[in-house]
Design a protein around this motif. Structure first.
Motif, PDB file in Angstrom:
ATOM      1  N   ASP A 117     -19.129   7.866  -8.247  1.00  0.00           N
ATOM      2  CA  ASP A 117     -19.998   8.751  -9.028  1.00  0.00           C
ATOM      3  C   ASP A 117     -19.854  10.206  -8.606  1.00  0.00           C
ATOM      4  OD1 ASP A 117     -21.006   6.620 -10.443  1.00  0.00           O
ATOM      5  OD2 ASP A 117     -22.683   6.293  -9.062  1.00  0.00           O
ATOM      6  N   SER A 118     -19.179  10.473  -7.508  1.00  0.00           N
ATOM      7  CA  SER A 118     -18.959  11.833  -7.033  1.00  0.00           C
ATOM      8  C   SER A 118     -17.562  12.294  -7.450  1.00  0.00           C
ATOM      9  CB  SER A 118     -19.095  11.884  -5.510  1.00  0.00           C
ATOM     10  OG  SER A 118     -18.044  11.150  -4.914  1.00  0.00           O
ATOM     11  N   ALA A 119     -17.115  13.411  -6.890  1.00  0.00           N
ATOM     12  CA  ALA A 119     -15.780  13.930  -7.210  1.00  0.00           C
ATOM     13  C   ALA A 119     -14.682  13.100  -6.556  1.00  0.00           C
ATOM     14  CB  ALA A 119     -15.667  15.391  -6.777  1.00  0.00           C
ATOM     15  N   PHE A 120     -15.031  12.327  -5.520  1.00  0.00           N
ATOM     16  CA  PHE A 120     -14.017  11.508  -4.853  1.00  0.00           C
ATOM     17  C   PHE A 120     -13.482  10.455  -5.812  1.00  0.00           C
ATOM     18  CE2 PHE A 120     -12.758   7.689  -2.585  1.00  0.00           C
ATOM     19  CZ  PHE A 120     -11.876   8.189  -1.651  1.00  0.00           C
ATOM     20  N   SER A 121     -12.163  10.319  -5.849  1.00  0.00           N
ATOM     21  CA  SER A 121     -11.542   9.345  -6.756  1.00  0.00           C
ATOM     22  C   SER A 121     -10.165   8.982  -6.218  1.00  0.00           C
ATOM     23  CB  SER A 121     -11.422   9.924  -8.169  1.00  0.00           C
ATOM     24  OG  SER A 121     -10.574  11.069  -8.149  1.00  0.00           O
ATOM     25  N   GLY A 122      -9.517   8.060  -6.901  1.00  0.00           N
ATOM     26  CA  GLY A 122      -8.172   7.681  -6.494  1.00  0.00           C
ATOM     27  C   GLY A 122      -7.821   6.286  -6.952  1.00  0.00           C
ATOM     28  N   ALA A 123      -6.718   5.788  -6.392  1.00  0.00           N
ATOM     29  CA  ALA A 123      -6.246   4.451  -6.738  1.00  0.00           C
ATOM     30  C   ALA A 123      -5.518   3.867  -5.546  1.00  0.00           C
ATOM     31  CB  ALA A 123      -5.331   4.496  -7.958  1.00  0.00           C
ATOM     32  N   GLU A 124      -5.534   2.543  -5.455  1.00  0.00           N
ATOM     33  CA  GLU A 124      -4.865   1.848  -4.358  1.00  0.00           C
ATOM     34  C   GLU A 124      -4.041   0.709  -4.928  1.00  0.00           C
ATOM     35  OE1 GLU A 124      -6.679   1.434  -0.265  1.00  0.00           O
ATOM     36  OE2 GLU A 124      -6.971  -0.587  -1.063  1.00  0.00           O
ATOM     37  N   LEU A 125      -2.771   0.683  -4.590  1.00  0.00           N
ATOM     38  CA  LEU A 125      -1.862  -0.382  -5.020  1.00  0.00           C
ATOM     39  C   LEU A 125      -1.627  -1.316  -3.847  1.00  0.00           C
ATOM     40  CD1 LEU A 125       0.077  -1.439  -7.301  1.00  0.00           C
ATOM     41  CD2 LEU A 125       1.878  -0.178  -6.095  1.00  0.00           C
ATOM     42  N   ARG A 126      -1.848  -2.609  -4.072  1.00  0.00           N
ATOM     43  CA  ARG A 126      -1.649  -3.617  -3.035  1.00  0.00           C
ATOM     44  C   ARG A 126      -0.666  -4.662  -3.550  1.00  0.00           C
ATOM     45  NH1 ARG A 126      -8.172  -4.619  -2.273  1.00  0.00           N
ATOM     46  NH2 ARG A 126      -8.715  -2.488  -1.599  1.00  0.00           N
ATOM     47  N   TYR A 127       0.392  -4.920  -2.787  1.00  0.00           N
ATOM     48  CA  TYR A 127       1.340  -5.937  -3.250  1.00  0.00           C
ATOM     49  C   TYR A 127       2.031  -6.612  -2.071  1.00  0.00           C
ATOM     50  CZ  TYR A 127       5.160  -2.512  -2.535  1.00  0.00           C
ATOM     51  OH  TYR A 127       6.054  -1.614  -2.001  1.00  0.00           O
ATOM     52  N   THR A 128       2.596  -7.776  -2.371  1.00  0.00           N
ATOM     53  CA  THR A 128       3.366  -8.532  -1.386  1.00  0.00           C
ATOM     54  C   THR A 128       4.807  -8.644  -1.871  1.00  0.00           C
ATOM     55  OG1 THR A 128       2.842 -10.646  -2.434  1.00  0.00           O
ATOM     56  CG2 THR A 128       1.347  -9.863  -0.717  1.00  0.00           C
ATOM     57  N   GLN A 129       5.693  -8.692  -0.890  1.00  0.00           N
ATOM     58  CA  GLN A 129       7.115  -8.882  -1.215  1.00  0.00           C
ATOM     59  C   GLN A 129       7.791  -9.522  -0.002  1.00  0.00           C
ATOM     60  OE1 GLN A 129       9.382  -5.980  -3.531  1.00  0.00           O
ATOM     61  NE2 GLN A 129      10.847  -5.864  -1.835  1.00  0.00           N
ATOM     62  N   GLY A 130       8.157 -10.789  -0.144  1.00  0.00           N
ATOM     63  CA  GLY A 130       8.777 -11.492   0.977  1.00  0.00           C
ATOM     64  C   GLY A 130       7.810 -11.573   2.146  1.00  0.00           C
ATOM     65  N   VAL A 131       8.239 -11.061   3.301  1.00  0.00           N
ATOM     66  CA  VAL A 131       7.392 -11.089   4.496  1.00  0.00           C
ATOM     67  C   VAL A 131       6.556  -9.812   4.619  1.00  0.00           C
ATOM     68  CG1 VAL A 131       8.984 -12.597   5.743  1.00  0.00           C
ATOM     69  CG2 VAL A 131       9.232 -10.109   5.933  1.00  0.00           C
ATOM     70  N   TYR A 132       6.587  -8.975   3.601  1.00  0.00           N
ATOM     71  CA  TYR A 132       5.896  -7.679   3.664  1.00  0.00           C
ATOM     72  C   TYR A 132       4.624  -7.667   2.814  1.00  0.00           C
ATOM     73  CZ  TYR A 132      10.121  -5.709   5.763  1.00  0.00           C
ATOM     74  OH  TYR A 132      11.181  -5.450   6.587  1.00  0.00           O
ATOM     75  N   VAL A 133       3.646  -6.937   3.300  1.00  0.00           N
ATOM     76  CA  VAL A 133       2.451  -6.585   2.539  1.00  0.00           C
ATOM     77  C   VAL A 133       2.364  -5.055   2.562  1.00  0.00           C
ATOM     78  CG1 VAL A 133      -0.052  -6.735   2.362  1.00  0.00           C
ATOM     79  CG2 VAL A 133       1.264  -8.698   3.183  1.00  0.00           C
ATOM     80  N   VAL A 134       2.225  -4.449   1.391  1.00  0.00           N
ATOM     81  CA  VAL A 134       2.208  -2.981   1.287  1.00  0.00           C
ATOM     82  C   VAL A 134       0.921  -2.536   0.598  1.00  0.00           C
ATOM     83  CG1 VAL A 134       3.396  -0.939   0.388  1.00  0.00           C
ATOM     84  CG2 VAL A 134       4.726  -2.924   1.153  1.00  0.00           C
ATOM     85  N   ILE A 135       0.292  -1.517   1.141  1.00  0.00           N
ATOM     86  CA  ILE A 135      -0.887  -0.904   0.532  1.00  0.00           C
ATOM     87  C   ILE A 135      -0.638   0.596   0.406  1.00  0.00           C
ATOM     88  CG2 ILE A 135      -3.362  -0.462   0.729  1.00  0.00           C
ATOM     89  CD1 ILE A 135      -3.624  -3.004   2.353  1.00  0.00           C
ATOM     90  N   VAL A 136      -0.656   1.088  -0.820  1.00  0.00           N
ATOM     91  CA  VAL A 136      -0.463   2.517  -1.101  1.00  0.00           C
ATOM     92  C   VAL A 136      -1.794   3.082  -1.585  1.00  0.00           C
ATOM     93  CG1 VAL A 136       0.765   4.236  -2.485  1.00  0.00           C
ATOM     94  CG2 VAL A 136       1.958   2.166  -1.703  1.00  0.00           C
ATOM     95  N   THR A 137      -2.315   4.062  -0.876  1.00  0.00           N
ATOM     96  CA  THR A 137      -3.614   4.654  -1.222  1.00  0.00           C
ATOM     97  C   THR A 137      -3.438   6.130  -1.560  1.00  0.00           C
ATOM     98  OG1 THR A 137      -4.707   3.156   0.334  1.00  0.00           O
ATOM     99  CG2 THR A 137      -5.990   5.020  -0.489  1.00  0.00           C
ATOM    100  N   TYR A 138      -3.886   6.491  -2.759  1.00  0.00           N
ATOM    101  CA  TYR A 138      -3.838   7.887  -3.208  1.00  0.00           C
ATOM    102  C   TYR A 138      -5.261   8.286  -3.574  1.00  0.00           C
ATOM    103  CZ  TYR A 138      -2.312  12.016  -5.842  1.00  0.00           C
ATOM    104  OH  TYR A 138      -2.109  13.297  -6.290  1.00  0.00           O
ATOM    105  N   LYS A 139      -5.824   9.274  -2.886  1.00  0.00           N
ATOM    106  CA  LYS A 139      -7.244   9.574  -3.079  1.00  0.00           C
ATOM    107  C   LYS A 139      -7.536  11.051  -2.818  1.00  0.00           C
ATOM    108  CE  LYS A 139      -8.180   8.192   1.711  1.00  0.00           C
ATOM    109  NZ  LYS A 139      -8.895   7.256   2.593  1.00  0.00           N
ATOM    110  N   GLY A 140      -8.738  11.479  -3.217  1.00  0.00           N
ATOM    111  CA  GLY A 140      -9.169  12.848  -2.987  1.00  0.00           C
ATOM    112  C   GLY A 140      -9.890  13.417  -4.187  1.00  0.00           C
TER     113      GLY A 140
END
Length: 253
Positions: free
Chosen positions: A197-220
């Motif tokens: 509800d404030s100005a803070f916003s963003g998106a987070e992508l979470r995915y798996t690939q093989g033995v990897y787990v990746v989280i990409v966070t873009y915010k502000g």
């Protein structure tokens, strides 16, 4: 807009001079033949018109100056805050292979200043999880886009590493979070909206690939002169997905 103070205009003494002495003066008879005022002059005895009093003008200027000074101080504070940098200078080291993102994608996200990596390793017997955390901020020259980009890469090692990665947190967003499935990135991917509800916003992508787990966070947010604005949702989603897609192409399958 500030209104002029009372008296800032027609003040006492403004307007035509009084009737006394404006025409024929007391004690003067009719003009003698061949005499009279030179062309272009007023009647005898009028002299120079009375000077206009400047009291109203001075009061108005003083009051106006005080108001402008009062407005100037907070205005200067706001301007100083608005034009201050939201970014930082990049560190000298380069991102590890697990976190490398192209300059084009970083430029579009306005997060070109690399801030370094944190590495960690968790061991429990033969089970090992290696972590890489990289982050970027806007360049020092930016005073508007107060945003950050973070990449977390988890590599599972040991028995059933791929199974453990597939069962990890990529699809376990909280029920209150808005999420959607994403195709074409990794093996299982969700995009989580971080808007508030404030100005803070963003998106987070979470995915798996093989033995990897990746989280990409873009915010502000985007800084304004008086108020901040959220990042447009489509822009946040595009930034997170673009970064995630590049990381996925470089990870071993």
């Amino acid at each position: 807009m500030h209104q002029p103070a009372q008296g800032y205009g027609q003040g006492p003494g403004f307007g035509p001079p009084s009737g006394q002495g404006y025409g024929q003066q007391p004690g003067y008879g009719p003009p003698q033949p061949g005499y009279g005022p030179p062309p272009g002059y007023g009647p005898p005895g009028y002299g120079q018109p009375p000077k206009k009093k400047k009291t109203g003008l001075i009061v108005g200027l003083v009051v106006g100056g005080v108001v402008l000074l009062g407005l100037g101080i907070p205005g200067g504070i706001f301007a100083s805050e608005y034009y201050s940098s939201v970014g930082k200078a990049p560190v000298s080291q380069q991102p590890p292979a697990e976190c490398q993102v192209s300059p084009e994608v970083l430029n579009k996200a306005v997060t070109t200043s690399y801030q370094g990596v944190r590495e960690n390793e968790i061991k429990a017997g033969k089970i090992v999880i290696k972590q890489y955390g990289c982050s970027w901020l806007p360049p020092e020259s930016d005073n508007v886009h107060d945003r950050s980009l973070q990449i977390m890469v988890y590599r599972h090692e040991g028995p059933d590493a791929e199974k453990r990665a597939a069962e990890s947190s990529a699809g376990s967003a909280a029920p209150s979070e808005r999420q959607q499935q994403v195709q074409g990135i990794g093996e299982k991917a969700v995009l989580v909206t971080l808007d508030t509800d404030s100005a803070f916003s963003g998106a987070e992508l979470r995915y798996t690939q093989g033995v990897y787990v990746v989280i990409v966070t873009y915010k502000g947010w985007d800084k304004g002169f008086f108020t901040n604005s959220p990042i447009p949702p489509a822009e946040s989603a595009e930034a997170a997905k673009s970064v995630g897609a590049e990381i996925a192409k470089k990870l071993p399958r």
